[in-house]
Scaffold this motif. Structure first.
Motif, PDB file in Angstrom:
ATOM      1  N   THR A 109       0.833  -1.202   0.000  1.00  0.00           N
ATOM      2  CA  THR A 109       0.000   0.000   0.000  1.00  0.00           C
ATOM      3  C   THR A 109       0.868   1.253   0.000  1.00  0.00           C
ATOM      4  O   THR A 109       2.044   1.217   0.385  1.00  0.00           O
ATOM      5  CB  THR A 109      -0.932   0.037   1.215  1.00  0.00           C
ATOM      6  N   GLY A 110       0.255   2.347  -0.427  1.00  0.00           N
ATOM      7  CA  GLY A 110       0.944   3.631  -0.405  1.00  0.00           C
ATOM      8  C   GLY A 110      -0.043   4.777  -0.470  1.00  0.00           C
ATOM      9  O   GLY A 110      -1.229   4.583  -0.755  1.00  0.00           O
ATOM     10  N   THR A 111       0.469   5.968  -0.189  1.00  0.00           N
ATOM     11  CA  THR A 111      -0.326   7.187  -0.299  1.00  0.00           C
ATOM     12  C   THR A 111       0.449   8.196  -1.140  1.00  0.00           C
ATOM     13  O   THR A 111       1.677   8.142  -1.214  1.00  0.00           O
ATOM     14  CB  THR A 111      -0.619   7.796   1.083  1.00  0.00           C
ATOM     15  N   PHE A 112      -0.281   9.100  -1.770  1.00  0.00           N
ATOM     16  CA  PHE A 112       0.361  10.095  -2.632  1.00  0.00           C
ATOM     17  C   PHE A 112      -0.394  11.414  -2.584  1.00  0.00           C
ATOM     18  O   PHE A 112      -1.588  11.455  -2.280  1.00  0.00           O
ATOM     19  CB  PHE A 112       0.417   9.594  -4.083  1.00  0.00           C
ATOM     20  N   VAL A 113       0.345  12.468  -2.890  1.00  0.00           N
ATOM     21  CA  VAL A 113      -0.222  13.794  -3.114  1.00  0.00           C
ATOM     22  C   VAL A 113       0.514  14.339  -4.331  1.00  0.00           C
ATOM     23  O   VAL A 113       1.746  14.372  -4.355  1.00  0.00           O
ATOM     24  CB  VAL A 113      -0.004  14.741  -1.912  1.00  0.00           C
ATOM     25  N   THR A 114      -0.233  14.750  -5.365  1.00  0.00           N
ATOM     26  CA  THR A 114       0.379  15.306  -6.574  1.00  0.00           C
ATOM     27  C   THR A 114      -0.230  16.660  -6.863  1.00  0.00           C
ATOM     28  O   THR A 114      -1.449  16.827  -6.842  1.00  0.00           O
ATOM     29  CB  THR A 114       0.172  14.370  -7.785  1.00  0.00           C
ATOM     30  N   HIS A 115       0.645  17.611  -7.150  1.00  0.00           N
ATOM     31  CA  HIS A 115       0.210  18.957  -7.528  1.00  0.00           C
ATOM     32  C   HIS A 115       0.427  19.129  -9.026  1.00  0.00           C
ATOM     33  O   HIS A 115       1.475  18.743  -9.553  1.00  0.00           O
ATOM     34  CB  HIS A 115       0.981  20.018  -6.746  1.00  0.00           C
ATOM     35  N   TYR A 116      -0.577  19.680  -9.709  1.00  0.00           N
ATOM     36  CA  TYR A 116      -0.552  19.872 -11.162  1.00  0.00           C
ATOM     37  C   TYR A 116      -0.453  21.347 -11.505  1.00  0.00           C
ATOM     38  O   TYR A 116      -0.957  22.195 -10.776  1.00  0.00           O
ATOM     39  CB  TYR A 116      -1.829  19.287 -11.792  1.00  0.00           C
ATOM     40  N   ASP A 117       0.190  21.643 -12.647  1.00  0.00           N
ATOM     41  CA  ASP A 117       0.261  23.029 -13.110  1.00  0.00           C
ATOM     42  C   ASP A 117      -1.003  23.393 -13.885  1.00  0.00           C
ATOM     43  O   ASP A 117      -1.916  22.569 -14.016  1.00  0.00           O
ATOM     44  CB  ASP A 117       1.530  23.270 -13.933  1.00  0.00           C
ATOM     45  N   GLU A 118      -1.052  24.595 -14.403  1.00  0.00           N
ATOM     46  CA  GLU A 118      -2.239  25.078 -15.115  1.00  0.00           C
ATOM     47  C   GLU A 118      -2.502  24.315 -16.411  1.00  0.00           C
ATOM     48  O   GLU A 118      -3.603  24.361 -16.958  1.00  0.00           O
ATOM     49  CB  GLU A 118      -2.129  26.582 -15.395  1.00  0.00           C
ATOM     50  N   ASN A 119      -1.500  23.579 -16.911  1.00  0.00           N
ATOM     51  CA  ASN A 119      -1.667  22.769 -18.119  1.00  0.00           C
ATOM     52  C   ASN A 119      -2.049  21.321 -17.802  1.00  0.00           C
ATOM     53  O   ASN A 119      -2.143  20.490 -18.700  1.00  0.00           O
ATOM     54  CB  ASN A 119      -0.391  22.789 -18.970  1.00  0.00           C
ATOM     55  N   GLY A 120      -2.226  21.013 -16.520  1.00  0.00           N
ATOM     56  CA  GLY A 120      -2.622  19.667 -16.131  1.00  0.00           C
ATOM     57  C   GLY A 120      -1.467  18.687 -16.035  1.00  0.00           C
ATOM     58  O   GLY A 120      -1.683  17.488 -15.958  1.00  0.00           O
ATOM     59  N   ARG A 121      -0.234  19.169 -16.013  1.00  0.00           N
ATOM     60  CA  ARG A 121       0.932  18.292 -15.888  1.00  0.00           C
ATOM     61  C   ARG A 121       1.407  18.281 -14.444  1.00  0.00           C
ATOM     62  O   ARG A 121       1.430  19.309 -13.770  1.00  0.00           O
ATOM     63  CB  ARG A 121       2.048  18.753 -16.819  1.00  0.00           C
ATOM     64  N   ALA A 122       1.794  17.103 -13.967  1.00  0.00           N
ATOM     65  CA  ALA A 122       2.276  16.970 -12.588  1.00  0.00           C
ATOM     66  C   ALA A 122       3.572  17.749 -12.425  1.00  0.00           C
ATOM     67  O   ALA A 122       4.479  17.634 -13.260  1.00  0.00           O
ATOM     68  CB  ALA A 122       2.496  15.498 -12.247  1.00  0.00           C
ATOM     69  N   VAL A 123       3.672  18.545 -11.367  1.00  0.00           N
ATOM     70  CA  VAL A 123       4.892  19.305 -11.100  1.00  0.00           C
ATOM     71  C   VAL A 123       5.593  18.837  -9.821  1.00  0.00           C
ATOM     72  O   VAL A 123       6.799  19.011  -9.684  1.00  0.00           O
ATOM     73  CB  VAL A 123       4.634  20.824 -11.028  1.00  0.00           C
ATOM     74  N   GLU A 124       4.828  18.217  -8.904  1.00  0.00           N
ATOM     75  CA  GLU A 124       5.445  17.729  -7.670  1.00  0.00           C
ATOM     76  C   GLU A 124       4.575  16.631  -7.077  1.00  0.00           C
ATOM     77  O   GLU A 124       3.357  16.743  -7.065  1.00  0.00           O
ATOM     78  CB  GLU A 124       5.610  18.882  -6.674  1.00  0.00           C
ATOM     79  N   THR A 125       5.239  15.591  -6.604  1.00  0.00           N
ATOM     80  CA  THR A 125       4.540  14.458  -6.000  1.00  0.00           C
ATOM     81  C   THR A 125       5.235  14.073  -4.703  1.00  0.00           C
ATOM     82  O   THR A 125       6.468  14.034  -4.636  1.00  0.00           O
ATOM     83  CB  THR A 125       4.538  13.240  -6.957  1.00  0.00           C
ATOM     84  N   TRP A 126       4.442  13.780  -3.697  1.00  0.00           N
ATOM     85  CA  TRP A 126       4.921  13.235  -2.428  1.00  0.00           C
ATOM     86  C   TRP A 126       4.296  11.846  -2.314  1.00  0.00           C
ATOM     87  O   TRP A 126       3.084  11.686  -2.504  1.00  0.00           O
ATOM     88  CB  TRP A 126       4.469  14.085  -1.246  1.00  0.00           C
ATOM     89  N   GLU A 127       5.109  10.849  -1.999  1.00  0.00           N
ATOM     90  CA  GLU A 127       4.564   9.495  -1.903  1.00  0.00           C
ATOM     91  C   GLU A 127       5.263   8.723  -0.797  1.00  0.00           C
ATOM     92  O   GLU A 127       6.471   8.831  -0.615  1.00  0.00           O
ATOM     93  CB  GLU A 127       4.730   8.762  -3.242  1.00  0.00           C
ATOM     94  N   ASN A 128       4.465   7.965  -0.061  1.00  0.00           N
ATOM     95  CA  ASN A 128       4.977   7.051   0.957  1.00  0.00           C
ATOM     96  C   ASN A 128       4.518   5.649   0.607  1.00  0.00           C
ATOM     97  O   ASN A 128       3.344   5.439   0.289  1.00  0.00           O
ATOM     98  CB  ASN A 128       4.479   7.436   2.348  1.00  0.00           C
ATOM     99  N   ILE A 129       5.455   4.709   0.672  1.00  0.00           N
ATOM    100  CA  ILE A 129       5.198   3.324   0.290  1.00  0.00           C
ATOM    101  C   ILE A 129       5.535   2.434   1.488  1.00  0.00           C
ATOM    102  O   ILE A 129       6.565   2.631   2.142  1.00  0.00           O
ATOM    103  CB  ILE A 129       6.070   2.931  -0.927  1.00  0.00           C
ATOM    104  N   ASP A 130       4.708   1.461   1.767  1.00  0.00           N
ATOM    105  CA  ASP A 130       4.963   0.531   2.877  1.00  0.00           C
ATOM    106  C   ASP A 130       6.013  -0.489   2.446  1.00  0.00           C
ATOM    107  O   ASP A 130       5.715  -1.648   2.164  1.00  0.00           O
ATOM    108  CB  ASP A 130       3.658  -0.154   3.293  1.00  0.00           C
ATOM    109  N   GLN A 131       7.258  -0.018   2.382  1.00  0.00           N
ATOM    110  CA  GLN A 131       8.357  -0.859   1.912  1.00  0.00           C
ATOM    111  C   GLN A 131       8.675  -2.001   2.886  1.00  0.00           C
ATOM    112  O   GLN A 131       9.058  -3.092   2.459  1.00  0.00           O
ATOM    113  CB  GLN A 131       9.600  -0.010   1.663  1.00  0.00           C
ATOM    114  N   PHE A 132       8.522  -1.756   4.181  1.00  0.00           N
ATOM    115  CA  PHE A 132       8.814  -2.809   5.151  1.00  0.00           C
ATOM    116  C   PHE A 132       7.878  -3.999   4.957  1.00  0.00           C
ATOM    117  O   PHE A 132       8.308  -5.153   4.980  1.00  0.00           O
ATOM    118  CB  PHE A 132       8.726  -2.290   6.591  1.00  0.00           C
TER     119      PHE A 132
END
Length: 162
Positions: A109-132
């Motif tokens: 499992t994981g969670t994410f937050v992505t911010h998009y620019d005015e053209n709808g393209r992703a500019v920044e993503t934060w993600e945490n993954i249950d690697q353990f």
């Protein structure tokens, strides 16, 4: 399929699943270039990644888990930001992060937050993954987290070259 999310909340809510279907279902890594801005930056479990590094991470995931499937939900949309939770299932049939195939199935499992620019393209993503949890399911980390288990995990990680 459009390479950028549209302006409606429902389209943006469906976007992460469409992205996963394209990148993992069709194994189309070039799709990342279409939907990420050139200066995109990702923050994954404390590590910052460029587009090139992110594509390599996805290439490794596809190589190790070619049958990986992602399901997203819930997905929350607030203006140009999309956040949510995902579940990945797959079978470890190829080398992944230096680990030889185990043939084991994983449910990560994981969670994410992505911010998009005015053209709808992703500019920044934060993600945490249950690697353990993934390491536990692959037999690298013990199911019970004890001091002895932690030492066995370290030994297993050193042996596997991770």
């Amino acid at each position: 399929m459009s390479s950028t999310p549209t302006d409606t909340t429902e389209d943006r809510r469906r976007w992460p699943q469409q992205w996963a279907d394209e990148v993992h279902g069709k194994q189309n890594l070039d799709f990342i270039d279409e939907c990420h801005a050139p200066n995109w930056v990702g923050h994954f479990d404390g590590e910052d990644l460029t587009n090139t590094e992110y594509k390599e991470m996805q290439r490794q995931l596809l190589g190790g888990f070619p049958d990986a499937e992602f399901v997203f939900g819930p997905v929350i949309v607030e203006e140009n930001t999309v956040a949510g939770h995902w579940v990945m299932t797959g079978t470890h049939t190829g080398e992944f992060a230096g680990l030889e195939p185990t043939g084991r199935s994983v449910h990560v499992t994981g969670t994410f937050v992505t911010h998009y620019d005015e053209n709808g393209r992703a500019v920044e993503t934060w993600e945490n993954i249950d690697q353990f949890s993934m390491l536990q399911q692959l037999g690298i980390a013990p199911e019970d987290f004890t001091m002895g288990g932690m030492l066995r995990t370290l030994v297993n990680l050193v042996k596997s070259g991770l």
